[in-house]
Structure formats: C-alpha cells, structure tokens
Design a protein around this motif. Sequence first.
Motif, PDB file in Angstrom:
ATOM      1  N   LEU A 105      60.139   1.993  48.769  1.00 15.11           N
ATOM      2  CA  LEU A 105      61.163   1.134  48.126  1.00 15.11           C
ATOM      3  C   LEU A 105      60.782  -0.182  47.751  1.00 15.11           C
ATOM      4  O   LEU A 105      61.191  -0.492  46.685  1.00 15.11           O
ATOM      5  N   MET A 106      60.257  -0.885  48.643  1.00 14.63           N
ATOM      6  CA  MET A 106      59.959  -2.278  48.255  1.00 14.63           C
ATOM      7  C   MET A 106      58.943  -2.282  47.060  1.00 14.63           C
ATOM      8  O   MET A 106      59.172  -3.138  46.193  1.00 14.63           O
ATOM      9  N   HIS A 107      57.913  -1.392  46.820  1.00 11.34           N
ATOM     10  CA  HIS A 107      57.058  -1.406  45.765  1.00 11.34           C
ATOM     11  C   HIS A 107      57.986  -1.144  44.434  1.00 11.34           C
ATOM     12  O   HIS A 107      57.631  -1.655  43.172  1.00 11.34           O
ATOM     13  N   THR A 108      58.898   0.022  44.532  1.00  7.85           N
ATOM     14  CA  THR A 108      59.729   0.130  43.432  1.00  7.85           C
ATOM     15  C   THR A 108      60.593  -1.060  42.921  1.00  7.85           C
ATOM     16  O   THR A 108      60.906  -1.166  41.906  1.00  7.85           O
ATOM     17  N   LEU A 109      61.102  -1.557  44.089  1.00  2.04           N
ATOM     18  CA  LEU A 109      61.852  -2.764  43.640  1.00  2.04           C
ATOM     19  C   LEU A 109      61.065  -3.918  43.134  1.00  2.04           C
ATOM     20  O   LEU A 109      61.512  -4.504  42.124  1.00  2.04           O
TER      21      LEU A 109
ATOM     22  N   PHE B  66      60.751  10.020  39.125  1.00  3.24           N
ATOM     23  CA  PHE B  66      60.149   8.816  39.134  1.00  3.24           C
ATOM     24  C   PHE B  66      59.944   8.170  40.421  1.00  3.24           C
ATOM     25  O   PHE B  66      58.558   7.554  40.550  1.00  3.24           O
ATOM     26  N   VAL B  67      60.842   8.055  41.303  1.00  2.00           N
ATOM     27  CA  VAL B  67      60.904   7.274  42.300  1.00  2.00           C
ATOM     28  C   VAL B  67      59.843   8.123  43.504  1.00  2.00           C
ATOM     29  O   VAL B  67      59.005   7.390  44.060  1.00  2.00           O
ATOM     30  N   VAL B  68      59.798   9.618  43.528  1.00  2.00           N
ATOM     31  CA  VAL B  68      58.808   9.967  44.366  1.00  2.00           C
ATOM     32  C   VAL B  68      57.321   9.878  43.729  1.00  2.00           C
ATOM     33  O   VAL B  68      56.547   9.637  44.427  1.00  2.00           O
ATOM     34  N   MET B  69      57.005   9.701  42.413  1.00  2.00           N
ATOM     35  CA  MET B  69      56.122   9.401  41.819  1.00  2.00           C
ATOM     36  C   MET B  69      55.591   8.037  42.334  1.00  2.00           C
ATOM     37  O   MET B  69      54.408   7.855  42.596  1.00  2.00           O
ATOM     38  N   SER B  70      56.568   6.918  42.255  1.00  2.00           N
ATOM     39  CA  SER B  70      56.337   5.708  42.682  1.00  2.00           C
ATOM     40  C   SER B  70      55.731   5.479  43.952  1.00  2.00           C
ATOM     41  O   SER B  70      55.024   4.639  44.235  1.00  2.00           O
ATOM     42  N   ILE B  71      56.536   6.258  44.973  1.00  2.00           N
ATOM     43  CA  ILE B  71      56.074   6.624  46.210  1.00  2.00           C
ATOM     44  C   ILE B  71      54.762   6.997  46.645  1.00  2.00           C
ATOM     45  O   ILE B  71      53.907   6.259  47.570  1.00  2.00           O
TER      46      ILE B  71
ATOM     47  N   VAL C  95      51.099  -1.444  40.950  1.00  2.00           N
ATOM     48  CA  VAL C  95      51.416  -1.332  39.687  1.00  2.00           C
ATOM     49  C   VAL C  95      50.196  -0.803  38.862  1.00  2.00           C
ATOM     50  O   VAL C  95      50.482  -0.113  37.723  1.00  2.00           O
ATOM     51  N   ALA C  96      49.062  -1.326  39.053  1.00  2.00           N
ATOM     52  CA  ALA C  96      47.832  -0.938  38.063  1.00  2.00           C
ATOM     53  C   ALA C  96      47.954   0.561  38.336  1.00  2.00           C
ATOM     54  O   ALA C  96      47.392   1.319  37.295  1.00  2.00           O
ATOM     55  N   THR C  97      47.817   1.111  39.454  1.00  2.00           N
ATOM     56  CA  THR C  97      47.749   2.412  39.739  1.00  2.00           C
ATOM     57  C   THR C  97      48.583   3.382  38.934  1.00  2.00           C
ATOM     58  O   THR C  97      48.375   4.394  38.298  1.00  2.00           O
ATOM     59  N   PHE C  98      49.983   2.812  38.983  1.00  2.00           N
ATOM     60  CA  PHE C  98      51.045   3.565  38.294  1.00  2.00           C
ATOM     61  C   PHE C  98      50.941   3.440  36.822  1.00  2.00           C
ATOM     62  O   PHE C  98      51.149   4.509  36.142  1.00  2.00           O
ATOM     63  N   LEU C  99      50.384   2.164  36.311  1.00  2.00           N
ATOM     64  CA  LEU C  99      49.956   2.242  34.774  1.00  2.00           C
ATOM     65  C   LEU C  99      48.749   3.076  34.301  1.00  2.00           C
ATOM     66  O   LEU C  99      48.988   4.008  33.535  1.00  2.00           O
TER      67      LEU C  99
ATOM     68  N   PHE D  46      56.353  19.678  42.580  1.00  2.36           N
ATOM     69  CA  PHE D  46      55.841  18.723  42.354  1.00  2.36           C
ATOM     70  C   PHE D  46      55.226  18.272  43.954  1.00  2.36           C
ATOM     71  O   PHE D  46      55.909  18.380  44.997  1.00  2.36           O
ATOM     72  N   THR D  47      54.150  17.577  44.019  1.00  2.00           N
ATOM     73  CA  THR D  47      53.427  17.428  45.360  1.00  2.00           C
ATOM     74  C   THR D  47      54.029  16.015  45.537  1.00  2.00           C
ATOM     75  O   THR D  47      53.833  14.978  45.175  1.00  2.00           O
ATOM     76  N   GLY D  48      54.764  16.078  46.699  1.00  2.00           N
ATOM     77  CA  GLY D  48      55.654  14.925  47.313  1.00  2.00           C
ATOM     78  C   GLY D  48      54.643  14.286  48.229  1.00  2.00           C
ATOM     79  O   GLY D  48      53.734  14.551  48.574  1.00  2.00           O
ATOM     80  N   VAL D  49      55.225  13.208  48.506  1.00  2.00           N
ATOM     81  CA  VAL D  49      54.458  12.433  49.411  1.00  2.00           C
ATOM     82  C   VAL D  49      54.157  12.809  50.702  1.00  2.00           C
ATOM     83  O   VAL D  49      52.790  12.947  51.172  1.00  2.00           O
ATOM     84  N   CYS D  50      55.021  13.684  51.255  1.00  2.00           N
ATOM     85  CA  CYS D  50      54.522  14.244  52.667  1.00  2.00           C
ATOM     86  C   CYS D  50      54.079  15.635  52.691  1.00  2.00           C
ATOM     87  O   CYS D  50      54.109  16.440  53.507  1.00  2.00           O
ATOM     88  N   GLU D  51      53.937  16.022  51.334  1.00  2.00           N
ATOM     89  CA  GLU D  51      53.413  17.474  51.061  1.00  2.00           C
ATOM     90  C   GLU D  51      52.271  17.742  50.848  1.00  2.00           C
ATOM     91  O   GLU D  51      51.625  18.646  50.077  1.00  2.00           O
ATOM     92  N   LEU D  52      51.263  16.535  50.682  1.00  2.00           N
ATOM     93  CA  LEU D  52      49.874  16.638  50.183  1.00  2.00           C
ATOM     94  C   LEU D  52      49.266  17.682  51.528  1.00  2.00           C
ATOM     95  O   LEU D  52      49.471  17.096  52.530  1.00  2.00           O
ATOM     96  N   PRO D  53      48.628  18.347  51.047  1.00  2.00           N
ATOM     97  CA  PRO D  53      47.390  19.229  51.776  1.00  2.00           C
ATOM     98  C   PRO D  53      46.439  18.264  52.518  1.00  2.00           C
ATOM     99  O   PRO D  53      46.092  17.336  52.044  1.00  2.00           O
TER     100      PRO D  53
END
Length: 384
Positions: free
Chosen positions: A209-213, A241-246, A280-284, A367-374
């Motif tokens: 959340l801090m990074h999204t903020l 959006f937020v899950v992708m940001s995470i 931010v660079a990775t998100f871009l 969608f591949t969530g944060v905690c769902e990555l194999p």
Amino acid sequence: MEGDHSITAQPQRANGSVPEGLRKDRANGGAALKSLPIWSLKQNGILQSLAAGGEQRKTEEESAEVQQAREQWDALERIQPVLPEDLTPTPLISFNEALQHFQTTDLSELLRNIQPTLHRTGLAAIAHFLFGPPRLHRELIEERNLVFAIAQCSLDNGQKVHTRVLQTIYKRLTGTRLDCPRYGPHWETVGFQGTDPATDLRGTGFLGLMHTLYLVMDPDTLPLALDIYKLSQHPVQNFPFVVMSINMTRIALHALREEVLSKECNRRQQVVGVLNEFYVATFLHLFQVWKFQQKTISDSGFVLKEVETFAKKNPKQILKRLEAFLKETRTGSGASVSPDTPSNHASPGEGGIGLAAPGAREKEMNFTGVCELPPEMEGEARLI
C-alpha cells in the motif's frame, strides 16, 4: 322546506355542549396535530403563529398537544447542529507522513523476523562474493531493515494512518472526495480482489500500500498512475490495478533482497527513495508491454515473470527509462509510453518481452495474485 333546511344546517347546542360531530372533528384534529413531527409544524407555520401571538387570541382552552409542541420546539431551537463525525472526509496522507509513522513506531518484534538478504551457500555464495553486486553500506542497513519490517506489517483497522492510506489511494484513483466503507465491493473498483483489501497484502504487507500511495501522491507519477488505472479498466486488457501494483512491490523487494539495488542505494545514500523509483520504473515497463503488446489477463503470469527478470537484470537501465519518461512529462513534450525496444520477439536481455505463445490467450487463467505465484516463478527469493 327552505326554513327547515336552514335550521338543520346550523350546529345545535344544548346547555352549551358541543355537538357530537364537532367533538369528533376536534378530537381528530388533535390526533392529527399530535402525529405531526415538530419540524413540520414549524415549517407549516403553526408554531410561528403561536410564538407571534397570531391573529387569534390565546385562550385558556388551548390544547395540551399544542402547548407540548411549543415546549418541544423551544427546546429544539436551543440545540446546536453538529456534523456527524463519519460524514467528515478523512484528510489525504502523503507518503512521507505515512513513512514517518513507521519510523516512529516500535517495530522491534517484526525486525527479528526479517530476511533482508538472500541466503546463499556453496558455489553460489562464492560467485556472489567475487562477481556479485557490492554490499550495502553500513549506514543504510537500518533504513533497509525498516523497509522489510513494513513489508511484514499487516493492515490494522485500529491505526488511523493505515485507514488514511487506504482512503487516499481510493480517492486519488476514483476522484471522489468522500470516504468509503472499510469493507465492500467498491474496493474491487480500484483493483483489489475482494471486499477486504487486507487479504491482498499477505505477500508484501503494508509496503504494497505504501508503494501505491507513493505512485498516486507524487505529482510527477500521478499522471502515470491514472494512465495505468485507465488501462486496467479496459474492456479487453483489464487487470486488477492494486493487485498488479502489489506485484511490482514484490519484484522490488526481491531486487532489494538480492542486492540488485545496492549499488544505486550506495551511490545515492538512500534505500527508500531508490526502492520507490525502482517500483515505479518496473510498473512503467509493465504498462508499456501490456498496452502496446496487447496483453490480457490470460498473459499475466508470463508477463510478470518476464518483467521481473528484465528489471532485476537491468536496474540501471530501467531507472534511466523512468527518469527520461518523467522528464518529458514535466516539460510537456509528449512523453512516449511505447517501449524503447519495440520488437515483439526480443528476449528479456535485449530489453523486450516476447508475445505469448499462440493459443496462450485461449487458455483460461485467473490473475496471478501476489500470494498465488507458483514456487518456480519466485526464483531463489522468498516472499516474507
């Protein structure tokens, strides 16, 4: 007959008594008056005329209901209106203010459990020592550890700063000025996967959340945030959006733990600032690939893995791309959001991300969530 009619039309009184019909009318009128709320009496002018004396003389026969209504209204006039607390919008919070909260909070329990560097053994440890990136300067270790401690913090409803961060993200993305409930389907609008945002933070903790903020509150990156958010609402290329940001935060944490960012942190003598920009660079980079290579939700797992590989192999390059992008945005020269290397079949090492294999989009994928990555997609790094 006319005389008889006129006589019967007049109300009859016997010994000063009120006829039965009038008694009923008066009783019904009193009941109707009693059933009206005080504010409607005031609005209809009944109590105003009573307070001013009216055109009729006040008599001793004034009904008890009207007298009670007058007393209630007088009491109501003395009450000062107060705006309910839950209707007062929560003020926005800046990244620095939220960071200061964690800097002044006792995180000693969390600091005992962090894993700030990747544990290597055998030949991998020797190779990393001889050929790997430099170690982080000693004076930056405390700041780095704070980052990993925040990444272990869960969302706490009892912490006002936590709820302000949530509300700020929602308001900046949706454009509303009003607060929204802590739970509900409205969170899916900004890209959480359910009615409780806390359930999406298990992989990166509150740092997600801090990074999204940071993305939505920095005036330089807010336009980019809104562009990415707009793409996330696309009828075909949509994504949460937020899950992708995470997920971008997860990649940044892996890069920091694997000491990929140590050289840049040492050069700039800071950790948080470098990590924010790398995020931010990775998100871009992901935004450019997703938009111009027509990626969809079925490509998410592949795209996330390739973006992570490229970002960690080319941290300096990806940071320079962000710097150039923001510079063009500030000068208003029309920053291009297309990738620097438009080849659809370039390898990650060459700066591009290939398209998914034919038929990949036909395969239904969540969608591949944060905690769902194999496990095989996490590489050597482990989520905290």
